[in-house]
Design a protein around this motif. Structure first.
Motif, PDB file in Angstrom:
ATOM      1  N   GLN A  26       0.830  -1.197   0.000  1.00  0.00           N
ATOM      2  CA  GLN A  26       0.000   0.000   0.000  1.00  0.00           C
ATOM      3  C   GLN A  26       0.866   1.248   0.000  1.00  0.00           C
ATOM      4  OE1 GLN A  26      -2.535   0.080   3.469  1.00  0.00           O
ATOM      5  NE2 GLN A  26      -3.909   1.606   2.567  1.00  0.00           N
ATOM      6  N   GLU A  45      -9.718  -5.557   2.775  1.00  0.00           N
ATOM      7  CA  GLU A  45      -8.369  -5.450   2.190  1.00  0.00           C
ATOM      8  C   GLU A  45      -7.855  -6.763   1.613  1.00  0.00           C
ATOM      9  OE1 GLU A  45      -5.733  -3.320   4.846  1.00  0.00           O
ATOM     10  OE2 GLU A  45      -7.076  -1.602   4.946  1.00  0.00           O
ATOM     11  N   CYS A  69     -13.895  -2.265  -0.721  1.00  0.00           N
ATOM     12  CA  CYS A  69     -12.880  -1.356  -0.179  1.00  0.00           C
ATOM     13  C   CYS A  69     -13.386   0.087  -0.201  1.00  0.00           C
ATOM     14  CB  CYS A  69     -11.635  -1.400  -1.077  1.00  0.00           C
ATOM     15  SG  CYS A  69     -10.147  -1.929  -0.252  1.00  0.00           S
ATOM     16  N   PRO A 122      -3.357  -5.845   7.283  1.00  0.00           N
ATOM     17  CA  PRO A 122      -4.610  -5.081   7.166  1.00  0.00           C
ATOM     18  C   PRO A 122      -4.879  -4.311   8.464  1.00  0.00           C
ATOM     19  CG  PRO A 122      -4.911  -7.307   6.321  1.00  0.00           C
ATOM     20  CD  PRO A 122      -3.552  -7.274   6.962  1.00  0.00           C
TER      21      PRO A 122
END
Lengths: 184, 184
Positions: free
Chosen positions: B64, B98, B138, B77
């Motif tokens: 991420q 996620e 999400c 996550p």
């Protein structure tokens, strides 16, 4: 998705709060889907933390009041990097100020971001060995008490929720892992 | 010094910045030596983080982009607790959003403060086992990639500096320790 398809582009930055320990920036960024959004960033100086080990295997912990969490907590010695200071030098300075010891041997542990979702702070962890008395005066507004505990005790203090400071838990678990000790 | 001799008393609080993810309070406190000083506090909602383990022992990590640290990083996550939400429910929600999995078994890990020197945020860590497909959409502005790695690989990624997120390092070391695995 490749990394480049996850990245965001900064279009502009506005400092919306300028403080002593933190400032807050409000950035406009372009998301991977092409849309723009705001991202808030707490801007904070890098820090160091050092887990000191006595020759008998016990570690030193600091008992310190932390106003943001409104309680006295256990921590390893830590502090902000001063302008131009290298992390190892800062770790020795904090160790001397908060425990009165200097480390004859400094080993690097992980460097990590405690809160990368909203803050740019990075903490460099050290393990301090071969401690010798070499005190340095504390900051005027810093009040701490030093205690020594065994690693087994420290681990049980993590399990029981007595140790709640992230860098302290991380450093103790890192040391235990590197020594090949486990709770089973 | 006893704990009560380390504590500080809040005399007044001023909110000097009110933002979306954080606010900043400027408190006047009375120190143990009787003097007054200012303390800045970043006010932040509590968060959860969950380390998901597949049945074959590999763990799931999220790739991420984190704007504050200007890079794509590995994390477990995680997300903020919503108003009135319990931590276990939030951990399942973030896991589903996620990774697309729900955990059949949720074990509590440490709850900790990532930055108690300037921020009140608390993170509750969970270990998620017996994963089953059960995706949840999400957030619109969240872009993540999921990968699975062995615990041995995760440990080497911590040692090499590839994993730099504090809660992720803490949770992986916690799991490794609780399983009785060590790098020696």
């Amino acid at each position: 998705m490749s990394d480049s398809n996850l990245s965001e582009e900064v279009l502009c930055r506005e400092i919306v709060y300028g403080g002593k320990v933190i400032s807050v920036a409000r950035d406009v960024v372009k998301l991977p889907n092409g849309k723009n959004t705001f991202r808030e960033v707490a801007v904070h100086r890098p820090a160091v933390a050092i887990l000191p080990i006595l020759n008998d295997g016990r570690i030193l912990l600091i008992r310190q009041y932390r106003h943001p969490v409104k309680r006295v907590i256990w921590e390893i010695p830590a502090g902000l990097l001063e302008e131009g200071e290298d992390p190892a030098g800062a770790a020795q300075r904090e160790l001397r100020e908060e425990t009165g010891y200097r480390a004859g041997v400094l080993e690097r542990g992980p460097s990590f971001f405690p809160s990368p979702g909203f803050c740019d702070e990075e903490i460099h962890v050290f393990i301090g060995k071969e401690l010798a008395q070499d005190p340095l005066d504390c900051d005027d507004d810093e009040f701490v008490r030093v205690e020594s505990v065994s690693l087994e005790k420290a681990l049980s203090m993590i399990s029981s929720g007595e140790i709640v400071d992230g860098k302290t838990i991380l450093a103790i678990l890192w040391l235990i892992n590197s020594l090949g000790i486990s709770q089973r």
